[in-house]
Design a protein around this motif. Structure first.
Motif, mmCIF file in Angstrom:
data_model
loop_
_atom_site.group_PDB
_atom_site.id
_atom_site.type_symbol
_atom_site.label_atom_id
_atom_site.label_comp_id
_atom_site.label_asym_id
_atom_site.label_seq_id
_atom_site.Cartn_x
_atom_site.Cartn_y
_atom_site.Cartn_z
ATOM 1 N N GLY A 1 -20.105 57.121 -28.484
ATOM 2 C CA GLY A 1 -19.316 56.545 -27.660
ATOM 3 C C GLY A 1 -19.698 55.028 -27.846
ATOM 4 O O GLY A 1 -20.378 54.380 -27.975
ATOM 5 N N SER A 2 -18.950 54.234 -26.678
ATOM 6 C CA SER A 2 -19.887 52.415 -26.732
ATOM 7 C C SER A 2 -19.865 53.021 -25.157
ATOM 8 O O SER A 2 -19.432 53.114 -24.084
ATOM 9 C CB SER A 2 -18.872 51.667 -26.775
ATOM 10 O OG SER A 2 -17.874 51.626 -27.907
ATOM 11 N N LEU A 3 -21.053 51.468 -24.601
ATOM 12 C CA LEU A 3 -21.429 51.282 -23.676
ATOM 13 C C LEU A 3 -21.614 50.477 -23.450
ATOM 14 O O LEU A 3 -22.378 49.823 -24.046
ATOM 15 C CB LEU A 3 -23.675 51.801 -23.252
ATOM 16 C CG LEU A 3 -23.748 52.000 -21.769
ATOM 17 C CD1 LEU A 3 -23.530 52.798 -20.902
ATOM 18 C CD2 LEU A 3 -25.493 51.488 -21.980
ATOM 19 N N ILE A 4 -20.921 49.432 -22.650
ATOM 20 C CA ILE A 4 -21.427 48.093 -22.317
ATOM 21 C C ILE A 4 -21.880 47.510 -20.057
ATOM 22 O O ILE A 4 -21.310 48.757 -19.399
ATOM 23 C CB ILE A 4 -19.458 47.605 -21.381
ATOM 24 C CG1 ILE A 4 -19.012 47.607 -23.365
ATOM 25 C CG2 ILE A 4 -19.164 45.493 -21.803
ATOM 26 C CD1 ILE A 4 -18.066 47.572 -23.363
ATOM 27 N N VAL A 5 -23.194 47.089 -20.307
ATOM 28 C CA VAL A 5 -23.077 46.961 -18.957
ATOM 29 C C VAL A 5 -22.620 45.145 -18.504
ATOM 30 O O VAL A 5 -22.860 44.546 -18.688
ATOM 31 C CB VAL A 5 -24.504 46.991 -18.400
ATOM 32 C CG1 VAL A 5 -25.086 47.121 -17.281
ATOM 33 C CG2 VAL A 5 -24.458 48.745 -19.063
ATOM 34 N N ALA A 6 -21.462 45.093 -17.459
ATOM 35 C CA ALA A 6 -21.317 43.480 -17.196
ATOM 36 C C ALA A 6 -20.931 43.133 -16.002
ATOM 37 O O ALA A 6 -20.225 44.330 -14.953
ATOM 38 C CB ALA A 6 -20.026 43.446 -18.697
#
Length: 99
Positions: free
Chosen positions: A58-63
């Motif tokens: 999957g994908s991980l984003i920290v925003a």
């Protein structure tokens, strides 16, 4: 506040992911230009920089977003979600301490 946005990939998504990737990256670049992106990237299925045929989970984003609802709405409109790459989404608050 900062949020961890995670999208888990479904099965047989390689073609969908490849087609949606340019638009997905453009949205991330917009967050980066706004100073709201801390980190983003795929989650390898194995302990390797390039997982080869094992692929990614999957994908991980920290925003940074105004609130959790805004983060959830942003992720729901991601091209990976719109093209059926993600099978599961999660958004959690994140408290950045370091650096």
């Amino acid at each position: 506040m900062w949020y961890i946005l995670e999208g888990r990939y479904g099965s047989d998504i390689d073609a969908k992911r490849a087609a949606a990737r340019p638009a997905h990256l453009a949205r991330l670049e917009s967050l980066m230009e706004e100073g709201r992106l801390l980190a983003a990237g795929p989650i390898p299925a194995i302990d390797a920089e390039d997982p080869g045929p094992a692929g990614f989970l999957g994908s991980l984003i920290v925003a940074e977003f105004a609130d959790q609802a805004s983060a959830e709405a942003w992720l729901a409109q991601d091209p990976y979600q719109e093209q059926g790459v993600y099978s599961e989404l999660s958004v959690r608050p994140f408290r950045k301490v370091l650096p």
